[in-house]
Write a protein that holds these residues in place. Structure first.
Motif, PDB file in Angstrom:
ATOM      1  N   MET A   1       0.830  -1.202   0.000  1.00 29.05           N
ATOM      2  CA  MET A   1       0.000   0.000   0.000  1.00 29.05           C
ATOM      3  C   MET A   1       0.870   1.259   0.000  1.00 29.05           C
ATOM      4  SD  MET A   1      -3.111   1.143   0.019  1.00 29.05           S
ATOM      5  CE  MET A   1      -4.138   2.517   0.489  1.00 29.05           C
ATOM      6  N   ASP A   3       3.925   1.591  -1.167  1.00 29.19           N
ATOM      7  CA  ASP A   3       4.542   1.772  -2.486  1.00 29.19           C
ATOM      8  C   ASP A   3       3.576   2.424  -3.459  1.00 29.19           C
ATOM      9  OD1 ASP A   3       6.771   0.576  -1.488  1.00 29.19           O
ATOM     10  OD2 ASP A   3       6.345  -1.409  -2.316  1.00 29.19           O
ATOM     11  N   PHE A   4       2.330   1.984  -3.425  1.00 27.07           N
ATOM     12  CA  PHE A   4       1.324   2.563  -4.316  1.00 27.07           C
ATOM     13  C   PHE A   4       1.096   4.035  -4.005  1.00 27.07           C
ATOM     14  CE2 PHE A   4      -3.171   3.749  -4.766  1.00 27.07           C
ATOM     15  CZ  PHE A   4      -3.297   3.671  -6.150  1.00 27.07           C
ATOM     16  N   ALA A   8       1.806   7.193  -6.495  1.00 32.13           N
ATOM     17  CA  ALA A   8       0.737   8.146  -6.829  1.00 32.13           C
ATOM     18  C   ALA A   8       1.140   9.560  -6.442  1.00 32.13           C
ATOM     19  CB  ALA A   8      -0.551   7.748  -6.105  1.00 32.13           C
ATOM     20  N   ILE A  54       2.887   0.783 -16.149  1.00 30.38           N
ATOM     21  CA  ILE A  54       2.087   1.994 -15.874  1.00 30.38           C
ATOM     22  C   ILE A  54       1.533   2.557 -17.174  1.00 30.38           C
ATOM     23  CG2 ILE A  54       2.209   4.382 -15.049  1.00 30.38           C
ATOM     24  CD1 ILE A  54       4.251   3.460 -13.000  1.00 30.38           C
TER      25      ILE A  54
END
Length: 639
Positions: A1, A3-4, A8, A54
């Protein structure tokens, strides 16, 4: 979480900082996103982020964009512009493909690979061009409309391209073609950049194991299913969703349709963007069209920005540095070839002046579909990986250079054509005591009213196109800049009784008003005010007959609002008349404190006067309106 969230945060920071700066510098949002991606690419490399993955996710922004573009197109409209689609757009795709194919074969590539490269490079960037044209207000120009026709043709052409490309697969030529690439390309690449693309063969597919013709049948069947589903299933689905009465379910339903179509297209090996584009066209006449647009547009904007940042971050600088000269030469060569082809087509289709250069330079890049098609060709053994890597850089660099091409158009080409297209002011031989400066939506209506009463005003306008249009209707008008004193003299300002200043440039209106009031005080000046502050500026310049361009229509809307609330027409008229009189008197009361040399919000005397006058006037108007309603009501009761 974590890392995300970190990823972002990095992308959002880069976009929020870079895009406003780029926009203020006149570079456009697309270049801002691309630069943001380049800036954060070292950080992504340190974090071992898979930029290609991505990019594949962000391509859904292109999917959504084309769905929204399709929603704006009605099938009847497509039929109406079929000549431009087939002639201009078809000519661009066909000629560019053949020219690029010929050049590739001249450099030793087999015909099948050369044809595939030609098809990839014939496409332009729908996202960059449409967004830039809209930002610059050029979409309605002849060059903008022609560019849109070509882009639309290109988007449609991707369907037959994706059906044709599998037929060009020749695995035995892969090694031969790879040898034609400049030394060092393979070493610089190292085989890592297409880890995402190489998974296509193991992904779910409805066409795996089918031959070329079977694949084509399944593909066509899927397109027909999208068309039929969009025509007959969308309305029942949304009626069912509407039963819940929840806004978020409409958003979910809109995303369900787009994602479902994209998934189907992916399963048959088609571009998801093209499938959603077709669905958008089918749904253009749907009652739910505007609902779909409003629900999807926010997602489209964010994902499209992420897509451009991922393109910038995905540039392989190692491969670029190893082959800088050849890659830059190929990029500039591609831009030159496409621009020459487009200029030739512009000549044939009579796109003239600055519009032909807008058309040619705006579409001279490769497009975002190039990334999709190159991935498709590598997975299908159509173009070798070593060549595809270099072509990816050519596509990315050409997209990066596109904003620079628009800057060249804006700063070098458009001004030169504006000077060349300017014409000498007409000799004015009219004998009239009424002058109208500007024959647009305001001045034109005033001129019509005066002519209806038998007057013949001298009309001066600075738009050649406007005057050419008027001439076709038999209306006499003169070309020239009405703010010039010599032209006013030629128009008879020294003998005029009335001048109506209806041009749409605030500074010119103010200058004309001041000049005429100072030098020709006998002339009654009626001036168009663009907003409330402009009224004060004109008052300070000496004008006392000031018409706010939206004021009277707003009064009429206020009267209609009263009537809609049940107030009889005569009462509504009296109430609006009270407001009108109070507003005009209030502006005169405040006008003497207005200073044209400072901002109204920094003018303490002006703001203090408004704070004093506004509440008093509002209370007076409310009391008078109440009396009108009471008096009329009593009158009706007595009757």
């Amino acid at each position: 979480m974590t890392d995300f969230l970190l990823l972002a945060f990095i992308f959002l920071c880069a976009g929020v900082i870079s895009v406003p700066i780029a926009s203020r510098l006149g570079l456009g949002s697309v270049l801002g996103y691309l630069i943001a991606g380049i800036i954060i690419s070292p950080i992504l490399a340190l974090l071992h982020v898979d930029v290609i993955a991505i990019q594949h996710f962000a391509e859904f922004g292109v999917v959504m964009m084309l769905f929204l573009v399709g929603l704006e197109l009605e099938p009847k409209m497509l039929w109406a512009v079929r000549a431009k689609l087939l002639g201009l757009g078809g000519g661009q795709v066909g000629i560019t493909t053949l020219v690029v194919m010929g050049l590739c074969m001249a450099f030793g590539q087999p015909w099948s690979i050369a044809l595939a490269i030609g098809l990839v490079m014939a496409l332009s960037s729908t996202a960059i061009v449409l967004q830039t044209l809209n930002e610059k207000g050029l979409m309605k120009s002849d060059g903008g409309q022609s560019s849109f026709s070509v882009l639309l043709t290109q988007d449609i052409a991707v369907i037959p391209m994706l059906a044709l490309l599998p037929l060009l697969a020749m695995p035995e030529l892969m090694d031969v073609a790879s040898d034609a690439v400049a030394h060092g390309a393979d070493a610089a690449h190292g085989g890592d950049d297409h880890s995402g693309e190489g998974d296509h063969g193991s992904a779910m597919s409805l066409v795996e194991g089918l031959n070329g013709w079977q694949t084509m049948l399944v593909t066509v069947g899927s397109v027909i299913a999208v068309i039929l589903g969009g025509s007959f299933l969308t309305s029942p689905i949304f009626r069912f969703i509407a039963g819940a009465g929840l806004r978020e379910l409409f958003v979910a339903g809109a995303l369900l349709i787009v994602i479902g179509i994209a998934l189907l297209m992916s399963l048959v090996g088609l571009s998801p963007a093209l499938g959603t584009f077709i669905a958008g066209v089918v749904l253009a006449n749907s009652a739910y069209r505007h609902e779909l647009e409003s629900d999807i547009d926010p997602f489209r904007g964010l994902l499209l920005g992420l897509f451009f940042m991922s393109v910038g971050a995905g540039i392989n600088f190692a491969l670029l540095s190893e082959n800088l000269g050849s890659i830059l030469g190929m990029t500039l060569g591609l831009i030159a070839v496409k621009a020459l082809v487009l200029l030739g087509l512009a000549r044939i289709f009579k796109i003239e002046g600055a519009d032909k250069w807008l058309f040619a330079l705006g579409l001279a890049q490769a497009g975002e579909f190039g990334f999709v098609l190159l991935s498709f060709t590598v997975a299908g053994n159509i173009i070798p990986t070593s060549i595809a890597d270099i072509l990816l850089l050519v596509v990315a660099l050409s997209m990066l250079l596109t904003p620079a091409l628009f800057i060249i158009y804006d700063r070098l080409i458009a001004p030169r054509y504006s000077e060349e297209e300017a014409r000498e002011a007409d000799d004015i031989d009219a004998d009239s005591n009424i002058i109208i400066a500007g024959h647009g939506r305001v001045g034109g209506m005033v001129a019509r009213i005066l002519r209806a009463a038998g007057h013949t005003p001298t009309v001066i306008d600075y738009s050649s196109k406007q005057l050419d249009m008027l001439e076709k209707f038999g209306v006499k008008a003169y070309f020239g800049d009405a703010s010039r004193p010599d032209l006013l003299h030629a128009a008879g300002i020294h003998e005029a009784k009335l001048i109506v200043i209806a041009i749409d440039n605030k500074e010119q209106i103010n200058e004309m008003t001041h000049y005429i009031h100072t030098n020709h005080p006998h002339v009654h000046i009626m001036a168009r005010a663009l907003d409330r502050n402009h009224v004060y500026e004109l008052y300070a310049a000496g004008c006392r007959d000031i018409i706010r361009e939206t004021y009277d229509s707003s009064l009429r809307m206020g009267r209609s609002a009263f009537e809609a609330l049940g107030v009889p027409s005569d009462k509504a008229n009296d109430m609006v008349a009270v407001f009108d009189q109070s507003d005009r008197e209030g502006m005169v009361e405040v006008a003497d404190t207005y200073d044209v040399n400072i901002s109204p919000f920094e003018n303490e005397a002006f703001m203090a006067k408004i704070r004093e006058v506004a509440p008093r006037r509002e209370a007076e108007v409310r009391e008078q309106m109440h009396k009108i309603l009471q008096r009329n009501s009593k009158g009706e009761e007595q009757l």
